[in-house]
Design a protein around this motif. Structure first.
Motif, PDB file in Angstrom:
ATOM      1  N   GLU A 120       0.827  -1.209   0.000  1.00  0.00           N
ATOM      2  CA  GLU A 120       0.000   0.000   0.000  1.00  0.00           C
ATOM      3  C   GLU A 120       0.860   1.258   0.000  1.00  0.00           C
ATOM      4  O   GLU A 120       0.569   2.231  -0.714  1.00  0.00           O
ATOM      5  CB  GLU A 120      -0.929  -0.007   1.217  1.00  0.00           C
ATOM      6  N   LEU A 121       1.928   1.236   0.800  1.00  0.00           N
ATOM      7  CA  LEU A 121       2.816   2.399   0.844  1.00  0.00           C
ATOM      8  C   LEU A 121       3.498   2.621  -0.498  1.00  0.00           C
ATOM      9  O   LEU A 121       3.623   3.761  -0.967  1.00  0.00           O
ATOM     10  CB  LEU A 121       3.872   2.217   1.945  1.00  0.00           C
ATOM     11  N   MET A 122       3.944   1.544  -1.123  1.00  0.00           N
ATOM     12  CA  MET A 122       4.591   1.663  -2.431  1.00  0.00           C
ATOM     13  C   MET A 122       3.617   2.217  -3.468  1.00  0.00           C
ATOM     14  O   MET A 122       3.983   3.038  -4.322  1.00  0.00           O
ATOM     15  CB  MET A 122       5.124   0.306  -2.880  1.00  0.00           C
ATOM     16  N   LYS A 123       2.363   1.790  -3.398  1.00  0.00           N
ATOM     17  CA  LYS A 123       1.358   2.276  -4.339  1.00  0.00           C
ATOM     18  C   LYS A 123       1.115   3.773  -4.156  1.00  0.00           C
ATOM     19  O   LYS A 123       1.047   4.534  -5.129  1.00  0.00           O
ATOM     20  CB  LYS A 123       0.056   1.504  -4.138  1.00  0.00           C
ATOM     21  N   VAL A 124       1.014   4.215  -2.888  1.00  0.00           N
ATOM     22  CA  VAL A 124       0.807   5.639  -2.609  1.00  0.00           C
ATOM     23  C   VAL A 124       2.013   6.447  -3.055  1.00  0.00           C
ATOM     24  O   VAL A 124       1.874   7.517  -3.676  1.00  0.00           O
ATOM     25  CB  VAL A 124       0.532   5.857  -1.105  1.00  0.00           C
ATOM     26  N   ASN A 125       3.232   5.957  -2.746  1.00  0.00           N
ATOM     27  CA  ASN A 125       4.446   6.646  -3.185  1.00  0.00           C
ATOM     28  C   ASN A 125       4.464   6.813  -4.698  1.00  0.00           C
ATOM     29  O   ASN A 125       4.757   7.902  -5.216  1.00  0.00           O
ATOM     30  CB  ASN A 125       5.694   5.862  -2.740  1.00  0.00           C
TER      31      ASN A 125
END
Length: 504
Positions: A446-451
């Motif tokens: 999820e963090l990678m997607k937001v980044n």
């Protein structure tokens, strides 16, 4: 043992040895035993910490016995709030009879916390002068020793030293300063007993044993950059009663610090310390002192009789990024670096007008070039749009390289690290599509997607912005490569003269 006793013993031992030799006795075993005994006595004496103010080598610690340098609160700039809070606590030590009427217990300990270089040690010295107290200081590292019990012994010696010196100098109070207290005051994790734990236990015991009604009264002042590392038993009321934050100075504080350190320097009449205080957002007091010192060095190096504004600008760059290097870059590499820095500068000038102070192609530290920004005012809170603008400024260099070379270089690594940190700040502040979340509970995917979503969107916005000002790159490139430096005013003239008019 008195001096006379030592002299008699030194004279008696050789006389006895000579008599035994004369009588035909073999004194070699006795001499060997004596030598072993003297060696053991020396080890116990030097390592046992039996004498007051003794260091690990057995010599008296000069730091504990050295009187403090003359220092007053007026000599410390940029910490008005912290100084006021500390003075109030010190007044309890001075006005003992007055506070006794109100049933106020004098404070036992004051903890100074904050970033390095903000003046915590200076404030402790000024406190001793303010209260007319004996000043005894030690660093946390001085209590760390491989021999069990030595640290605890030195804690006892430190308190004994403070009481003894106060009585000897006929002082009513003593200030005991421990710098970097987190070395010995760290959190106890249980399990195997450590030497650090014994030292901390001894410190806690000594602080509990301070009777503030007795003379001389002892006040402990400690300093640390890492308050979160300290043991809770040390932080509770009754030990360190006051926790005073000594933070980085604001613009007004920076100006005050610069004025203090410029008193002994020949400044040019046209020099503006107010401008320097604006350009040094985030600098500590130690860094500001270094700026003034380095500016004077530049003036002396160039043979000038006074310190001028360019010297101060060079000093800011040196303190911030390091000295100029002799690194020789190829012509094509210099052109890439110039385009990279112009990308940063153009984005910065458009999202934050008049914020560019200088564009430089001079290598400093590990950087082959840099843009120095001039914040209009100190800022501590940021909106989502402002953080996005900061990320766009960071991405401007890599986008500029892609525009002219079709790809990036390793020079963008630090820019990307800054961008990722700012995206993380947005996540923690609830400024992303994830909403208000705890980043530790969000999956890596999820963090990678937001980044990726945020950085791709801002990269595209940065590219669209720079494409509108492609002519500015062309107009500025040759000048920057030739002169190596573009002032903020020069750069703004180039941007304005090459700005593409918007269609009606």
């Amino acid at each position: 043992m008195s001096k006379l006793g030592k002299e008699m013993l030194i004279g008696f031992i050789p006389a006895v040895a000579a008599f035994l030799i004369y009588m035909g006795y073999n004194v070699f075993p006795l001499l060997l035993i004596g030598l072993i005994g003297a060696s053991l006595f020396y080890v116990v004496k030097t390592r046992g910490g039996g004498s007051v103010g003794v260091g690990s080598s057995g010599r008296k610690n000069p730091r504990m016995n050295r009187p403090p340098a003359y220092m007053t609160f007026d000599d410390i700039g940029g910490q008005d709030r912290a100084k006021g809070e500390l003075k109030e606590a010190l007044d309890f030590l001075i006005r003992y009879e007055e506070i006794k009427k109100f049933g106020i217990r004098p404070l036992k300990g004051i903890l100074l916390t904050g970033p390095p270089g903000t003046g915590k040690t200076l404030m402790a010295k000024a406190a001793a002068h303010y209260t007319n107290s004996v000043f005894v200081s030690a660093s946390g590292s001085e209590f760390v020793e491989m021999y069990v019990g030595v640290g605890a012994s030195r804690i006892r010696d430190l308190f004994k030293e403070a009481r003894g010196r106060a009585a000897k100098e006929n002082k009513q109070s003593a200030i005991l300063f421990i710098d970097e207290i987190d070395v010995v005051g760290g959190k106890r994790e249980g399990g195997q007993q450590r030497e650090y734990d014994q030292t901390l236990n001894q410190l806690l015991t000594e602080m509990d044993g301070i009777h503030t009604s007795e003379t001389p009264r002892i006040l402990i002042i400690a300093a640390t950059n890492r308050k979160e590392m300290l043991d809770s038993a040390l932080l509770r009321p009754g030990r360190f009663d006051r926790h005073i934050e000594v933070d980085l100075p604001d613009k007004k504080g920076r100006l005050h610090i610069l004025q203090i350190h410029s008193k002994n320097k020949p400044l040019d009449d046209m020099t503006s310390l107010d401008r320097v205080s604006s350009e040094t957002f985030g600098f500590s007091g130690a860094q500001l002192e270094s700026v003034m010192n380095e500016a004077a060095i530049y003036a002396m190096r160039e043979g000038d009789a006074v310190v001028r504004q360019p010297h101060l600008s060079q000093a800011i760059d040196k303190v911030m990024m390091g000295e100029k290097t002799d690194r020789e870059a190829s012509k094509e590499e210099r052109r890439r670096v110039a385009l990279h820095e112009l990308g940063h500068a153009i984005v910065a000038e458009k999202v934050k007008p008049s914020s560019v102070s200088m564009v430089s192609l001079s290598p400093r530290g590990k950087a082959l070039g840099y843009v120095r920004h001039n914040p209009q005012q100190d800022q501590y809170l940021y909106t989502k749009m402002e953080i996005e603008h900061q990320i766009m400024i960071a991405l401007g260099g890599s986008v500029a390289e892609e525009m002219f070379y079709g790809g990036r270089s390793t020079g963008s690594r630090n820019d990307f690290e800054q961008s990722l940190r700012m995206v993380g700040n947005m996540v923690d502040s609830g400024l992303t599509g994830l909403g208000i979340v705890d980043r530790r509970q969000v999956t890596t995917e999820e963090l990678m997607k937001v980044n990726a979503e945020i950085l791709e969107d801002l990269t595209e916005r940065t590219r669209q912005l720079l494409e509108k000002y492609r002519s500015v790159f062309t107009a500025s490139l040759d000048i920057l490569i030739r002169e190596e430096v573009l002032s903020g005013d020069q750069f703004r003239i180039l941007v304005k003269s090459n700005e593409v008019p918007t269609s009606a």
